[in-house]
Design a protein around this motif. Structure first.
Motif, PDB file in Angstrom:
ATOM      1  N   TYR A  72       0.819  -1.183   0.067  1.00 29.36           N
ATOM      2  CA  TYR A  72      -0.115  -0.010  -0.085  1.00 29.36           C
ATOM      3  C   TYR A  72       0.954   1.081   0.059  1.00 29.36           C
ATOM      4  N   ASN A  73       2.115   1.203   0.911  1.00 28.27           N
ATOM      5  CA  ASN A  73       2.991   2.157   0.740  1.00 28.27           C
ATOM      6  C   ASN A  73       3.429   2.597  -0.640  1.00 28.27           C
ATOM      7  N   LEU A  74       3.729   1.399  -1.206  1.00 27.05           N
ATOM      8  CA  LEU A  74       4.403   1.628  -2.782  1.00 27.05           C
ATOM      9  C   LEU A  74       3.382   2.213  -3.531  1.00 27.05           C
ATOM     10  N   GLU A  75       2.100   1.847  -3.470  1.00 22.33           N
ATOM     11  CA  GLU A  75       1.187   2.510  -4.234  1.00 22.33           C
ATOM     12  C   GLU A  75       0.941   4.089  -4.052  1.00 22.33           C
ATOM     13  N   CYS A  76       0.881   4.219  -2.811  1.00 24.61           N
ATOM     14  CA  CYS A  76       1.023   5.866  -2.371  1.00 24.61           C
ATOM     15  C   CYS A  76       2.170   6.544  -3.061  1.00 24.61           C
ATOM     16  N   LEU A  77       3.138   5.934  -3.014  1.00 20.20           N
ATOM     17  CA  LEU A  77       4.548   6.574  -3.489  1.00 20.20           C
ATOM     18  C   LEU A  77       4.184   6.898  -4.950  1.00 20.20           C
ATOM     19  N   GLU A  78       3.540   5.761  -5.650  1.00 19.48           N
ATOM     20  CA  GLU A  78       3.292   5.971  -7.199  1.00 19.48           C
ATOM     21  C   GLU A  78       2.460   6.976  -7.469  1.00 19.48           C
ATOM     22  N   LEU A  79       1.485   7.026  -6.690  1.00 12.80           N
ATOM     23  CA  LEU A  79       0.478   8.471  -6.744  1.00 12.80           C
ATOM     24  C   LEU A  79       1.201   9.661  -6.720  1.00 12.80           C
ATOM     25  N   ALA A  80       2.438   9.973  -5.929  1.00 12.40           N
ATOM     26  CA  ALA A  80       3.193  10.966  -5.784  1.00 12.40           C
ATOM     27  C   ALA A  80       4.163  10.970  -6.933  1.00 12.40           C
ATOM     28  N   GLY A  81       4.208   9.915  -7.786  1.00 13.19           N
ATOM     29  CA  GLY A  81       5.088  10.224  -8.940  1.00 13.19           C
ATOM     30  C   GLY A  81       6.521   9.387  -8.771  1.00 13.19           C
ATOM     31  N   ILE A  82       6.319   8.471  -7.518  1.00 16.96           N
ATOM     32  CA  ILE A  82       7.639   7.727  -7.250  1.00 16.96           C
ATOM     33  C   ILE A  82       7.652   6.445  -7.639  1.00 16.96           C
ATOM     34  N   LYS A  83       8.074   5.698  -8.512  1.00 17.13           N
ATOM     35  CA  LYS A  83       7.933   4.343  -8.979  1.00 17.13           C
ATOM     36  C   LYS A  83       8.917   3.560  -8.493  1.00 17.13           C
TER      37      LYS A  83
END
Length: 498
Positions: free
Chosen positions: A390-401
């Motif tokens: 879930y943290n990785l998904e939230c990071l991706e929303l911020a533009g960090i893949k």
């Protein structure tokens, strides 16, 4: 020649000596107590920390007969400041980031400047744990200390100062004060003015890898180092560990799996958007020049497994003793390969990012008479991993893949968990042939500053080796995707007060 890495932690300090090939040739550790003098208080005695550092350096150098120790660098935890007088004397204990003081001060900064502006300036979502709030508290409640203070040093620059007599702090560690401008790499006037703190009370800002000086003759004689040994600016422990794991490119992240689990990806430009603030992600300088990091973490990584094994794993512990292996190896054998139907919300010590809710509670959902201890153990691993996904998904929303996780720490030794991570997260997971990524990162910084390695890329290529790579199993990943959807729904209901 040899390189020394120091790692200053909240409960103890480590010293590791490396040769040029990156092999650890000597190691020492010394612990020290956390002081709880009042309810909610958590402090360290800086003199005890400095004594421990001297002891581990001496233990490493005492019997060492190899090549000269060319340079050393320091990794340390952040936030906690040491009040130092004009003659270098310690004026009081250091308030730890877990200490409850600073809440009113953080609220005052939030009101005066606003959370969005503080994030835009410092890369930090407002929180009481950061240094500036603790110093504001000291100014109001311990003026006798504040008025005598020459510098408030975090432990990285404090130990470097003890070794050299020079007060310098690197950007990655300074960012943990919530007082450094993330883009200008300077102490931020707006924060200082709102806090009522003079920026001269902090050490001089320098990049990681900067040569601070050499070990003073007086100190060198007592700890077995040469006065020619270089002292090199290190970094915040998570940033040093990222470097030590070879996280040099966008899409890569270190996954440190210890008591707490922390995923640290890197990127080339500061990311300071509303999604970062909404999900409580910071933006900090990397120890790698012109790169940045953020920290996504869960307070219950290995600590959740430890709790379960100690409370409910007595039979497995007895079998482990009989066979002379770890109790975790027993549970890994029993856990099987099939995903469970259990859903574990791993907030047994509050929640980390993206919620940062200290009042959050854990849950084990889906128990039945068919549930075995091994099922629960596997379910705990799955729940911790769902939370980090879930943290990785939230990071991706911020533009960090993040495409590749480089796993280190005690949890990385579990083949079961590593394959599970790859399956649940749908990403490649690499384990590394290093035991201490943090001190490896400091060795790289020391080696580059002293000319042992020509570049960060060369150092990582030479020193950081992949031990094993785990790839997602598409059939298992499909099952986990369905379970993860259920996990997110349950987690949302729990947060809403189910």
């Amino acid at each position: 020649m040899s390189l020394m890495g120091l790692d200053i932690g909240t409960s103890g300090s480590k010293c590791t000596l490396f040769n040029e090939a990156g092999n650890a040739i000597a190691f020492a550790y010394q612990d020290y107590p956390i002081i709880h003098s009042h309810s909610g208080y958590a402090e360290l005695n800086p003199n005890e920390v400095w004594q421990a550092v001297q002891k581990v350096i001496y233990q490493v150098t005492r019997d060492y007969q190899g090549a000269p120790i060319q340079a050393l660098s320091i990794s340390s935890f952040g936030e906690s400041a040491v009040p130092v007088g004009v003659n270098g004397e310690v004026l009081g204990n250091s308030i730890l980031y877990t200490d409850s003081r600073g809440q009113l001060e953080a609220k005052r900064l939030q009101v005066n400047l606003g959370g969005e502006q503080i994030m835009a300036l410092t890369g930090i979502p407002v929180h009481p744990m950061y240094t500036i709030n603790k110093i504001m508290w000291i100014k109001e409640h311990q003026p006798e200390i504040y008025l005598k203070t020459w510098k408030f040093m975090l432990f990285g620059d404090f130990i470097a100062y003890q070794l050299t007599g020079i007060a310098m702090i690197d950007y990655s560690l300074a960012s943990r004060t919530m007082a450094m401008n993330i883009t200008q790499k300077a102490w931020e006037p707006a924060i200082m003015e709102a806090a009522g703190i003079d920026s001269h009370l902090f050490s001089e800002l320098v990049p990681s890898g900067h040569i601070i000086g050499t070990v003073s003759k007086k100190i060198a004689a007592t700890i077995g180092l040469s006065p020619k040994t270089l002292v090199v600016a290190g970094g915040h422990d998570q940033a040093c560990a990222a470097l030590g794991a070879g996280v040099l490119q966008a899409g890569q992240a270190i996954d440190g799996i210890g008591t707490v689990e922390c995923i640290v990806p890197t990127f080339k430009q500061p990311v300071l958007n509303k999604s970062m603030l909404q999900h409580n992600f910071n933006c900090a300088p990397h120890t790698l020049p012109n790169h940045y990091l953020t920290y996504a973490f869960n307070f219950t990584g290995g600590s959740l497994l430890k709790w379960y094994v100690e409370c409910y794993g007595q039979i497995e512990a007895a079998e482990a003793r009989r066979r002379g292996i770890s109790v975790y190896d027993i549970f890994n054998e029993l856990a099987g390969t099939d995903p469970t139907e259990l859903l574990v919300i791993p907030h047994f010590a509050g929640s980390g990012t993206p919620f940062m809710n200290p009042a959050a509670k854990g849950m084990i959902y889906g128990l039945s008479f068919e549930t075995t201890p091994a099922h629960i153990y596997r379910g705990l691993l799955e729940g911790i991993t769902y939370e980090m996904l879930y943290n990785l998904e939230c990071l991706e929303l911020a533009g960090i893949k993040v495409d590749t996780l480089k796993a280190v720490g005690g949890g990385a030794k579990s083949e079961l968990w590593m394959q599970m991570k790859a399956d649940i997260m749908g990403r490649k997971v690499e384990t590394l042939a290093i035991s201490e990524a943090g001190t490896m990162g400091t060795a790289i910084l020391a080696g580059i500053a002293s000319g042992v390695y020509p570049s960060y890329e060369t150092a990582v290529e030479q020193l950081v080796k992949v031990k094993r790579t785990y790839y997602p199993n598409p059939k298992i990943t499909e099952i986990y995707q369905a379970n993860y959807a259920r996990y997110k729904k349950l987690s949302s209901l729990v947060r809403e007060g189910l």
